[in-house]
Design a protein around this motif. Structure first.
Motif, short mmCIF file in Angstrom:
data_model
loop_
_atom_site.label_atom_id
_atom_site.label_comp_id
_atom_site.label_asym_id
_atom_site.label_seq_id
_atom_site.Cartn_x
_atom_site.Cartn_y
_atom_site.Cartn_z
N THR A 7 0.84 -1.18 0.00
CA THR A 7 0.00 0.00 0.00
C THR A 7 0.88 1.24 0.00
OG1 THR A 7 -1.72 -1.16 1.22
CG2 THR A 7 -1.82 1.25 1.23
N ILE B 154 -5.91 1.43 10.83
CA ILE B 154 -4.88 1.03 11.80
C ILE B 154 -3.61 0.63 11.06
CG2 ILE B 154 -4.28 -0.60 13.61
CD1 ILE B 154 -7.23 -0.76 14.33
N ASP B 155 -3.72 -0.36 10.19
CA ASP B 155 -2.55 -0.82 9.45
C ASP B 155 -2.82 -0.90 7.95
OD1 ASP B 155 -4.31 -2.89 9.49
OD2 ASP B 155 -2.92 -4.39 10.27
N SER B 156 -3.87 -0.22 7.51
CA SER B 156 -4.22 -0.22 6.09
C SER B 156 -4.94 1.07 5.75
CB SER B 156 -5.11 -1.42 5.75
OG SER B 156 -6.34 -1.34 6.45
N SER B 157 -5.15 1.30 4.44
CA SER B 157 -5.90 2.46 3.98
C SER B 157 -7.37 2.08 3.89
CB SER B 157 -5.39 2.90 2.60
OG SER B 157 -4.05 3.34 2.69
N ASP C 54 -10.71 -1.18 1.59
CA ASP C 54 -9.70 -1.51 2.61
C ASP C 54 -8.52 -2.14 1.87
OD1 ASP C 54 -8.08 -2.58 4.63
OD2 ASP C 54 -9.77 -3.10 5.91
#
Length: 236
Positions: A92, A167-170, A191
Motif C-alpha cells: 500500500t 490502523i494498518d491499512s488504507s 480496505d
C-alpha cells in the motif's frame, strides 16, 4: 741438334700434362641465403599492393550490457523483479493506492473507482471532493458531506471520497449518484488489506446519521437499505 730439339719438345709436353686442369663441379659459385618461392595460391598476376580477391567474412559486432553480451548489435535489457518470495503480494502506497509488488502495477484505487462509476453513464457529475483526516479540517468535511447529500436528494449525479483512520491499512468510502432510468445511489467500501479490497452496494437513499457530529475521519453518511454487495476490485 735435331735430337736435342725433340727431347726439349717431349719435356715440354710432359710438363704440360702435369698441370691440373679445371674439373667439373669445381667452378666458383655464389650462394644466396634467402629462399625464393612461387606466388601464393590465388595471387597469380597480382602486385604486392593488390588485396586478395577471395571472399571476406566480417565478424558481428559485440555489445556488452551489464555483463551480458549479444551479437545482434542492440543492447540487452534486463528486467529486475521488484518483488521476492519473502515479500507480500501487495504493497500500500498512500491512501487508496494498492499495487502488486511483483509487477508494480496498480491494482485498486478508490478515487479512480469512484470516478469511473460516477461517469459511467456520461453527463455532468458534481464532484464533492476527496477528504481525509490528515489534510482536511472539520469545515471541509462538513462541506463535502453536505454536497453529497444535497446532490443525492436532488437526484443529481455526484461523487465523493472520504478517507477514514485505518490502523494498518488504507480505509475509505466512496459515494456515487448515477442518473440511470431511476436514480441510483451507491456506497463503495475500500480496505487496502481487505478481501476483497473494494466492494460496493446500492443504497435506497443516502442520509445524515442522526446524532453524529461531522469531523475529520467521520462524514456521518448512512446508506439506507443497502443492497447485495458486489466485488469491485481485488488483488489478482
Amino acid at each position: 741438334m735435331h735430337f736435342a730439339y725433340s727431347r726439349a719438345f717431349v719435356l715440354l709436353l710432359a710438363l704440360a700434362a702435369c698441370v691440373p686442369g679445371p674439373k667439373g663441379g669445381d667452378t666458383d659459385t655464389t650462394t644466396t641465403t634467402g629462399s625464393t618461392s612461387g606466388p601464393a595460391p590465388g595471387t597469380d598476376g597480382m602486385s604486392s599492393t593488390d588485396a586478395p580477391t577471395g571472399s571476406t567474412t566480417e565478424a558481428a559486432a559485440t555489445t556488452a550490457t551489464d555483463g551480458v553480451f549479444t551479437t545482434t548489435g542492440e543492447p540487452l535489457t534486463t528486467t529486475i523483479d521488484p518483488g521476492s518470495t519473502s515479500e507480500p503480494n501487495t504493497t500500500t502506497l498512500g491512501p487508496g493506492t494498492t499495487t502488486d509488488a511483483t509487477t508494480g502495477v496498480f491494482v485498486c484505487d478508490l478515487v479512480q473507482i469512484t470516478t469511473d462509476k460516477a461517469h459511467q453513464l456520461g453527463g455532468t457529475v458534481q464532484d464533492c471532493g476527496v477528504v481525509d483526516p490528515w489534510n482536511n479540517n472539520t469545515a471541509e468535511w462538513q462541506a463535502a458531506r453536505d454536497c453529497a447529500l444535497a446532490a443525492a436528494g436532488a437526484e443529481q449525479q455526484f461523487q465523493l471520497v472520504t478517507w477514514l483512520q485505518g490502523i494498518d491499512s488504507s480505509v475509505g468510502r466512496g459515494y456515487v449518484g448515477q442518473a440511470a432510468r431511476s436514480f441510483a445511489r451507491e456506497e463503495i467500501h475500500f480496505d487496502s488489506l481487505g478481501s476483497p479490497i473494494a466492494f460496493s452496494q446500492p443504497c435506497a437513499a443516502l442520509v445524515a446519521v442522526d446524532g453524529c457530529t461531522v469531523a475529520p475521519g467521520e462524514a456521518c453518511i448512512e446508506c439506507v437499505e443497502p443492497g447485495l454487495a458486489g466485488t469491485v476490485c481485488d488483488a489478482p
